[in-house]
Design a protein around this motif. Structure first.
Motif, PDB file in Angstrom:
ATOM      1  N   HIS A   1      -3.262   3.655  -2.521  1.00 28.51           N
ATOM      2  CA  HIS A   1      -3.421   2.803  -3.693  1.00 28.51           C
ATOM      3  C   HIS A   1      -2.439   1.648  -3.621  1.00 28.51           C
ATOM      4  O   HIS A   1      -1.518   1.639  -2.807  1.00 28.51           O
ATOM      5  N   MET A   2      -2.685   0.665  -4.456  1.00 29.40           N
ATOM      6  CA  MET A   2      -1.858  -0.530  -4.496  1.00 29.40           C
ATOM      7  C   MET A   2      -1.120  -0.568  -5.834  1.00 29.40           C
ATOM      8  O   MET A   2      -1.679  -0.972  -6.843  1.00 29.40           O
ATOM      9  N   PRO A   3       0.130  -0.111  -5.876  1.00 28.79           N
ATOM     10  CA  PRO A   3       0.879  -0.163  -7.130  1.00 28.79           C
ATOM     11  C   PRO A   3       1.304  -1.587  -7.436  1.00 28.79           C
ATOM     12  O   PRO A   3       1.051  -2.505  -6.664  1.00 28.79           O
TER      13      PRO A   3
ATOM     14  N   MET B   1       0.833  -1.202   0.000  1.00 29.83           N
ATOM     15  CA  MET B   1       0.000   0.000   0.000  1.00 29.83           C
ATOM     16  C   MET B   1       0.867   1.251   0.000  1.00 29.83           C
ATOM     17  O   MET B   1       1.889   1.315   0.667  1.00 29.83           O
TER      18      MET B   1
ATOM     19  N   GLN C   1      -5.274   9.590   0.271  1.00 29.17           N
ATOM     20  CA  GLN C   1      -5.627   8.508  -0.626  1.00 29.17           C
ATOM     21  C   GLN C   1      -4.562   7.425  -0.571  1.00 29.17           C
ATOM     22  O   GLN C   1      -3.382   7.702  -0.376  1.00 29.17           O
TER      23      GLN C   1
ATOM     24  N   VAL D   1     -10.432   3.650  -1.927  1.00 32.09           N
ATOM     25  CA  VAL D   1      -9.232   4.226  -1.322  1.00 32.09           C
ATOM     26  C   VAL D   1      -8.564   5.263  -2.216  1.00 32.09           C
ATOM     27  O   VAL D   1      -7.685   6.001  -1.762  1.00 32.09           O
ATOM     28  N   ARG D   2      -8.980   5.321  -3.488  1.00 31.83           N
ATOM     29  CA  ARG D   2      -8.354   6.288  -4.393  1.00 31.83           C
ATOM     30  C   ARG D   2      -9.296   6.585  -5.552  1.00 31.83           C
ATOM     31  O   ARG D   2      -9.973   5.692  -6.056  1.00 31.83           O
TER      32      ARG D   2
ATOM     33  N   ASP E   1      -9.172   8.696  -9.286  1.00 29.28           N
ATOM     34  CA  ASP E   1      -8.420   9.450 -10.285  1.00 29.28           C
ATOM     35  C   ASP E   1      -9.296   9.651 -11.520  1.00 29.28           C
ATOM     36  O   ASP E   1     -10.358   9.032 -11.667  1.00 29.28           O
TER      37      ASP E   1
ATOM     38  N   GLY F   1      -9.946   3.213  -7.214  1.00 28.01           N
ATOM     39  CA  GLY F   1      -9.161   2.155  -6.592  1.00 28.01           C
ATOM     40  C   GLY F   1      -9.908   1.590  -5.396  1.00 28.01           C
ATOM     41  O   GLY F   1     -10.366   2.332  -4.531  1.00 28.01           O
TER      42      GLY F   1
ATOM     43  N   LEU G   1      -8.984  -1.943  -9.862  1.00 24.91           N
ATOM     44  CA  LEU G   1      -9.278  -0.619 -10.394  1.00 24.91           C
ATOM     45  C   LEU G   1     -10.589  -0.705 -11.164  1.00 24.91           C
ATOM     46  O   LEU G   1     -10.739  -1.539 -12.061  1.00 24.91           O
TER      47      LEU G   1
END
Length: 389
Positions: A292-294, A278, A290, A370-371, A373, A384, A335
């Motif tokens: 996100h999980m890259p 995370m 925010q 959580v995000r 965009d 996200g 996503l």
């Protein structure tokens, strides 16, 4: 005008001992290690659990403008917070520079941190000793109640209530304030107040949530840890913006952590359960937090798209239902492209169609936003979601 950005990455979130149990894969099994990339280019690492090895495998040295290498803050000397050091590859590279900070232990005396690192790599516990590490290393002693600066960032320390001592850290950057207060047991009035002062109006308050409230009152009393409920109380009193539940018990499955998270969300507006991989981004004052999980756990991610029906609540409080697709699906989340704009931190019900042995099957999941965009498709948002079921 450039908005300052800080990125907080979670490389290890488990407490006490690592776990590879499949039932803990979604939140992760590595022990504590966080990385903060501050707006001024300073790189700060918090604790050196087994997550440190993962960070080392994806090492990106701090920018040249930071000028002082990497700074590593160690909360205390228990195994789960130091055991990644021998496996941190950048320590074996001559050009790297590291500055370690922790307290003087009454059991070890002067140079406590250096002693601890040397001891865990001494014969007969490890094949090589610290002389094999060619990176430049500097050790600095700090104590609870001190303040100092690293680059343009102010660091404040406070003692926490944990066997043999532990430090909590407050890091104030131009993008926001992060408080890291793991391994703390409530119940000492003076230290409880100190924790609340440390967390005062923090943007991110990372707090120990290893035990349930029931365990904390009975079988785990005196072990030096906290619960989601005590974290909520401290966050509310300190007026922290976002609470992160951290230091998950090795016996807590993903579903158990999900349950703790749901209970915490019922009591506090903005809560995350720390998850390996995370990343939380902090922007300017007033910007929402925010996460996100890259693609840091690429083996767990599928790039295929799945048709789905999504139900949720918009920013304005209206319920919606929408047919769409879920992409970048992983064990942790996905996503989702949506026409509707869901409220950050709100719950989504996602019903996906996935191929199975008997043809296309429906899979129902619950997750939290959580995000948000801007999506590539005009008029849509890329949302996200972290799944909890």
């Amino acid at each position: 005008m450039t908005v300052p950005i800080a990125k907080l990455s979670f490389w290890g979130v488990r407490g006490s001992t690592p776990t590879v149990d499949p039932a803990t894969w979604r939140y992760g099994g590595n022990t504590p290690c966080l990385e903060l990339a501050a707006p001024d280019g300073t790189q700060i690492i918090l604790d050196c659990g087994t997550g440190l090895r993962m960070l080392g495998n994806r090492w990106a040295a701090p920018s040249a403008r930071s000028g002082a290498g990497t700074h590593i803050l160690i909360t205390h000397y228990h195994w789960d917070h130091i055991q990644g050091v021998p496996f941190f590859a950048p320590l074996y590279v001559e050009d790297n520079r590291f500055h370690f900070y922790s307290f003087r232990s009454k059991f070890l005396g002067r140079d406590s941190l250096k002693q601890v690192f040397e001891a865990q790599m001494a014969v007969p516990y490890f094949p090589v000793d610290m002389s094999a590490m060619s990176a430049q290393r500097k050790f600095q002693e700090v104590a609870g109640g001190e303040s100092f600066t690293i680059g343009e960032n102010k660091i404040t320390t406070r003692w926490l209530n944990h066997p043999q001592g532990c430090l909590g850290f407050r890091i104030e950057t131009s993008a926001g304030t992060v408080v890291y207060a793991t391994d703390n047991e409530p119940g000492d009035a003076k230290l409880d107040e100190s924790l609340r002062e440390l967390a005062k109006r923090a943007d991110i308050f990372i707090n120990d949530a290893q035990f349930t409230p029931e365990q904390l009152e009975t079988t785990k009393k005196g072990w030096g840890h906290s619960s989601w409920l005590e974290g909520v109380k401290a966050a509310r009193h300190a007026e922290a913006k976002t609470l992160v539940l951290f230091h998950h018990d090795p016996d807590s499955t993903d579903r158990m952590v999900d349950s703790l998270l749901r209970q915490a969300r019922d009591e506090f507006d903005s809560v995350f359960a720390a998850s390996e991989g995370m990343v939380i981004t902090l922007g300017g004052p007033g910007d929402p937090v925010q996460a996100h999980m890259p693609g840091t756990r690429t083996a767990l991610r599928r790039e295929a798209q799945f048709h789905a029906k999504v139900c949720g609540v918009t920013e304005g409080g209206k319920e919606f239902e929408e047919e769409t697709v879920v992409s970048e699906l992983s064990l942790q989340g996905g996503l989702i492209t949506l026409k509707h704009l869901p409220r950050l931190q709100s719950e989504l019900q996602v019903t996906m169609e996935a191929p199975g042995a008997d043809g296309v099957q429906s899979m129902k999941l619950r997750g939290y936003v959580v995000r948000i965009d801007t999506a590539a498709e005009k008029g849509h948002s890329a949302v996200g979601v972290v799944f909890t079921d």
